[in-house]
Write a protein that holds these residues in place. Structure first.
Motif, PDB file in Angstrom:
ATOM      1  N   THR A 172       0.716  -0.869  -0.218  1.00 19.88           N
ATOM      2  CA  THR A 172       0.048  -0.192   0.115  1.00 19.88           C
ATOM      3  C   THR A 172       0.981   0.948  -0.308  1.00 19.88           C
ATOM      4  OG1 THR A 172       0.124   0.048   2.355  1.00 19.88           O
ATOM      5  CG2 THR A 172      -1.996  -1.258   1.258  1.00 19.88           C
ATOM      6  N   GLY A 173       1.990   1.099  -0.409  1.00 19.98           N
ATOM      7  CA  GLY A 173       3.051   1.931  -0.682  1.00 19.98           C
ATOM      8  C   GLY A 173       3.908   2.443   0.368  1.00 19.98           C
ATOM      9  N   GLN A 174       4.119   1.685   1.144  1.00 12.89           N
ATOM     10  CA  GLN A 174       5.502   2.174   2.681  1.00 12.89           C
ATOM     11  C   GLN A 174       6.739   2.222   1.926  1.00 12.89           C
ATOM     12  OE1 GLN A 174       2.805  -0.389   2.510  1.00 12.89           O
ATOM     13  NE2 GLN A 174       1.961  -0.041   4.037  1.00 12.89           N
ATOM     14  N   VAL A 175       6.752   2.124   1.054  1.00 15.27           N
ATOM     15  CA  VAL A 175       8.272   2.806  -0.147  1.00 15.27           C
ATOM     16  C   VAL A 175       7.791   3.236  -0.986  1.00 15.27           C
ATOM     17  CG1 VAL A 175      10.445   1.933  -1.187  1.00 15.27           C
ATOM     18  CG2 VAL A 175       9.612   0.014   0.097  1.00 15.27           C
ATOM     19  N   ALA A 176       6.818   3.553  -1.521  1.00 17.81           N
ATOM     20  CA  ALA A 176       6.312   4.041  -3.082  1.00 17.81           C
ATOM     21  C   ALA A 176       6.317   5.738  -1.952  1.00 17.81           C
ATOM     22  CB  ALA A 176       5.606   3.592  -3.741  1.00 17.81           C
ATOM     23  N   VAL A 177       5.875   5.895  -0.750  1.00 12.29           N
ATOM     24  CA  VAL A 177       4.989   7.225  -0.679  1.00 12.29           C
ATOM     25  C   VAL A 177       5.853   7.928  -0.117  1.00 12.29           C
ATOM     26  CG1 VAL A 177       3.700   8.390   0.838  1.00 12.29           C
ATOM     27  CG2 VAL A 177       2.897   6.600  -0.684  1.00 12.29           C
ATOM     28  N   PRO A 178       7.170   7.297   0.288  1.00 11.15           N
ATOM     29  CA  PRO A 178       8.461   8.716   0.822  1.00 11.15           C
ATOM     30  C   PRO A 178       9.338   8.262  -0.581  1.00 11.15           C
ATOM     31  CG  PRO A 178       7.800   6.510   2.484  1.00 11.15           C
ATOM     32  CD  PRO A 178       7.113   6.463   1.302  1.00 11.15           C
ATOM     33  N   LEU A 179       9.390   8.128  -1.455  1.00 10.22           N
ATOM     34  CA  LEU A 179      10.123   8.265  -2.398  1.00 10.22           C
ATOM     35  C   LEU A 179       9.250   9.536  -3.039  1.00 10.22           C
ATOM     36  CD1 LEU A 179      11.705   5.049  -3.271  1.00 10.22           C
ATOM     37  CD2 LEU A 179      13.006   6.244  -2.527  1.00 10.22           C
ATOM     38  N   ALA A 180       8.058   9.167  -2.926  1.00 11.30           N
ATOM     39  CA  ALA A 180       7.574   9.860  -4.044  1.00 11.30           C
ATOM     40  C   ALA A 180       7.630  11.585  -3.143  1.00 11.30           C
ATOM     41  CB  ALA A 180       6.312   9.883  -4.505  1.00 11.30           C
ATOM     42  N   GLN A 181       7.797  11.539  -1.884  1.00 16.47           N
ATOM     43  CA  GLN A 181       7.555  12.851  -1.095  1.00 16.47           C
ATOM     44  C   GLN A 181       8.881  13.172  -1.329  1.00 16.47           C
ATOM     45  OE1 GLN A 181       6.712  10.462   2.268  1.00 16.47           O
ATOM     46  NE2 GLN A 181       4.242  11.855   2.928  1.00 16.47           N
ATOM     47  N   ALA A 182      10.019  12.879  -1.435  1.00 13.32           N
ATOM     48  CA  ALA A 182      11.237  13.170  -1.725  1.00 13.32           C
ATOM     49  C   ALA A 182      11.721  13.589  -3.507  1.00 13.32           C
ATOM     50  CB  ALA A 182      11.953  11.610  -1.214  1.00 13.32           C
ATOM     51  N   GLY A 183      10.526  13.834  -4.314  1.00 18.20           N
ATOM     52  CA  GLY A 183      10.311  14.168  -5.486  1.00 18.20           C
ATOM     53  C   GLY A 183      10.205  13.247  -6.589  1.00 18.20           C
ATOM     54  N   CYS A 184      10.523  12.134  -6.155  1.00 16.74           N
ATOM     55  CA  CYS A 184      10.991  10.736  -7.401  1.00 16.74           C
ATOM     56  C   CYS A 184       9.383  11.492  -8.075  1.00 16.74           C
ATOM     57  CB  CYS A 184      11.130   9.343  -6.525  1.00 16.74           C
ATOM     58  SG  CYS A 184      12.541   9.428  -5.990  1.00 16.74           S
ATOM     59  N   ARG A 185       9.272   9.851  -9.419  1.00 11.45           N
ATOM     60  CA  ARG A 185       8.503   9.577 -10.031  1.00 11.45           C
ATOM     61  C   ARG A 185       8.173   7.897  -9.583  1.00 11.45           C
ATOM     62  NH1 ARG A 185       8.797  10.116 -15.808  1.00 11.45           N
ATOM     63  NH2 ARG A 185      10.756  10.311 -14.863  1.00 11.45           N
ATOM     64  N   VAL A 186       7.479   7.873  -9.155  1.00  9.61           N
ATOM     65  CA  VAL A 186       7.372   6.228  -8.702  1.00  9.61           C
ATOM     66  C   VAL A 186       6.290   5.180  -8.730  1.00  9.61           C
ATOM     67  CG1 VAL A 186       7.839   4.787  -6.027  1.00  9.61           C
ATOM     68  CG2 VAL A 186       7.780   7.178  -6.298  1.00  9.61           C
ATOM     69  N   TRP A 187       6.916   3.822  -9.888  1.00  4.80           N
ATOM     70  CA  TRP A 187       5.824   3.304 -10.748  1.00  4.80           C
ATOM     71  C   TRP A 187       5.485   2.034  -9.492  1.00  4.80           C
ATOM     72  CZ3 TRP A 187       8.516   6.678 -13.395  1.00  4.80           C
ATOM     73  CH2 TRP A 187       7.455   6.931 -14.376  1.00  4.80           C
ATOM     74  N   ALA A 188       4.351   2.281  -8.426  1.00  8.43           N
ATOM     75  CA  ALA A 188       4.125   1.194  -7.430  1.00  8.43           C
ATOM     76  C   ALA A 188       3.639  -0.447  -8.084  1.00  8.43           C
ATOM     77  CB  ALA A 188       3.748   1.641  -6.311  1.00  8.43           C
ATOM     78  N   VAL A 189       4.142  -0.973  -8.286  1.00  9.66           N
ATOM     79  CA  VAL A 189       3.266  -2.465  -8.888  1.00  9.66           C
ATOM     80  C   VAL A 189       2.992  -3.714  -8.002  1.00  9.66           C
ATOM     81  CG1 VAL A 189       3.789  -3.880 -10.350  1.00  9.66           C
ATOM     82  CG2 VAL A 189       5.244  -1.832 -11.017  1.00  9.66           C
ATOM     83  N   ASP A 190       1.978  -4.532  -7.814  1.00  9.30           N
ATOM     84  CA  ASP A 190       1.760  -4.855  -7.094  1.00  9.30           C
ATOM     85  C   ASP A 190       0.941  -5.819  -7.686  1.00  9.30           C
ATOM     86  OD1 ASP A 190       2.166  -5.282  -3.449  1.00  9.30           O
ATOM     87  OD2 ASP A 190       0.012  -6.319  -4.717  1.00  9.30           O
ATOM     88  N   PRO A 191       0.883  -6.943  -8.001  1.00 12.17           N
ATOM     89  CA  PRO A 191      -0.431  -7.789  -8.198  1.00 12.17           C
ATOM     90  C   PRO A 191      -1.528  -8.311  -7.120  1.00 12.17           C
ATOM     91  CG  PRO A 191       1.427  -9.467  -7.097  1.00 12.17           C
ATOM     92  CD  PRO A 191       1.985  -7.813  -7.005  1.00 12.17           C
TER      93      PRO A 191
END
Length: 281
Positions: free
Chosen positions: A55-74
């Motif tokens: 549910t974004g435990q890594v993706a969201v903090p990286l987006a908060q740092a300014g990254c464009r994150v492709w968050a993928v889960d099956p």
């Protein structure tokens, strides 16, 4: 069932857990995220791929740092919960995608500076995924594996607290002595992540441990276990309410007034391309 090195994925692994996952899974330490941001020069507009994103435990903090994150889960439910709980005002953005890592195509993605996997690599065809990542991770980029800290079955004691033995006892009584995982049981993969990385293009490996202590309430302990593949609401079925009641009762018997002091060890394995090992070409 073992952690895989195949292309299969059991949709029952985390059935019913997404709401608990979003609410009760602890964040990765801010220092661990900063370690990746500094180590790979992440920032405004940097492309990052997060596989098994939950549910974004890594993706969201990286987006908060300014990254464009492709968050993928099956798991569709994980993506729905991740989207619903995404905070407003991110410096970057998160693009949520339902897919297995093994089904991604390089032509559908931009070059990535980094691929992160938070406690998910063991569910994948690890060698196949690394070969794919060699086609999408840009020169100078890499792969980062972040350990979770929710498993009471860890071989290395990543989760430590007075409640852990109680959790094992209650889960064993309700679901049996073998660690469950979706439709079957779980066994650790024969090769460590480091051994698999050594045979890949990403064979220059370093590791750091980040340790935090948190106070957990009884509700947080119960919710955390219901976010796992080995004690999911789907596995408990019509015994879910009984499980919650009995687990809560036993925890309340031993709970300190201030909550359970819980030590969490989060390991981060960073892998870059080295001079040897395999390559996707």
């Amino acid at each position: 069932m073992s952690a895989r090195d195949t292309a299969e994925y059991d949709q029952e692994l985390f059935a019913g857990t997404a709401g608990y996952y979003a609410r009760y899974r602890p964040p990765y330490p801010a220092e661990a995220v900063a370690y990746l941001v500094d180590g790979f020069g992440l920032g405004a507009g940097t492309a990052v791929l997060d596989l098994g994103c939950g549910t974004g435990q890594v993706a969201v903090p990286l987006a908060q740092a300014g990254c464009r994150v492709w968050a993928v889960d099956p798991d569709m439910d994980m993506i729905v919960e991740g989207t619903r709980h995404q905070p407003a005002g991110l410096a970057g953005d998160v693009r949520w995608l339902v897919s297995r890592a093994e089904d991604l195509r390089a032509e559908d993605l931009p070059p990535m500076r980094l691929c992160t996997m938070g406690a998910s690599f063991h569910w994948m065809d690890r060698a196949g995924v690394l070969a794919f990542l060699d086609t999408v991770v840009e020169p100078g980029g890499g792969v980062a594996l972040l350990s979770g800290s929710s498993s009471i079955w860890s071989r290395n004691g990543e989760m430590q607290g007075d409640w852990v033995e109680t959790a094992r006892a209650v889960i064993t009584e309700f679901l049996g002595p073998q660690r469950r995982a979706g439709a079957g049981t779980y066994s650790h993969p024969k090769l460590t992540h480091e051994q698999v990385l050594a045979g890949s293009a990403f064979n220059a490996v370093e590791q750091r441990r980040f340790t935090v202590t948190r106070l957990l309430s009884v509700d947080e302990v119960v919710g955390l276990q219901l976010s796992t593949s080995y004690a999911s609401p789907s596995l408990l079925g019509d015994r879910l309410a009984q499980f919650r009641q009995e687990f809560t009762r036993r925890l309340e018997q031993i709970a300190p007034d201030e909550g359970f002091a819980t030590v969490e060890h989060n390991d981060v394995i960073v892998a870059r391309r080295g001079g040897g090992g395999g390559s996707a070409g």
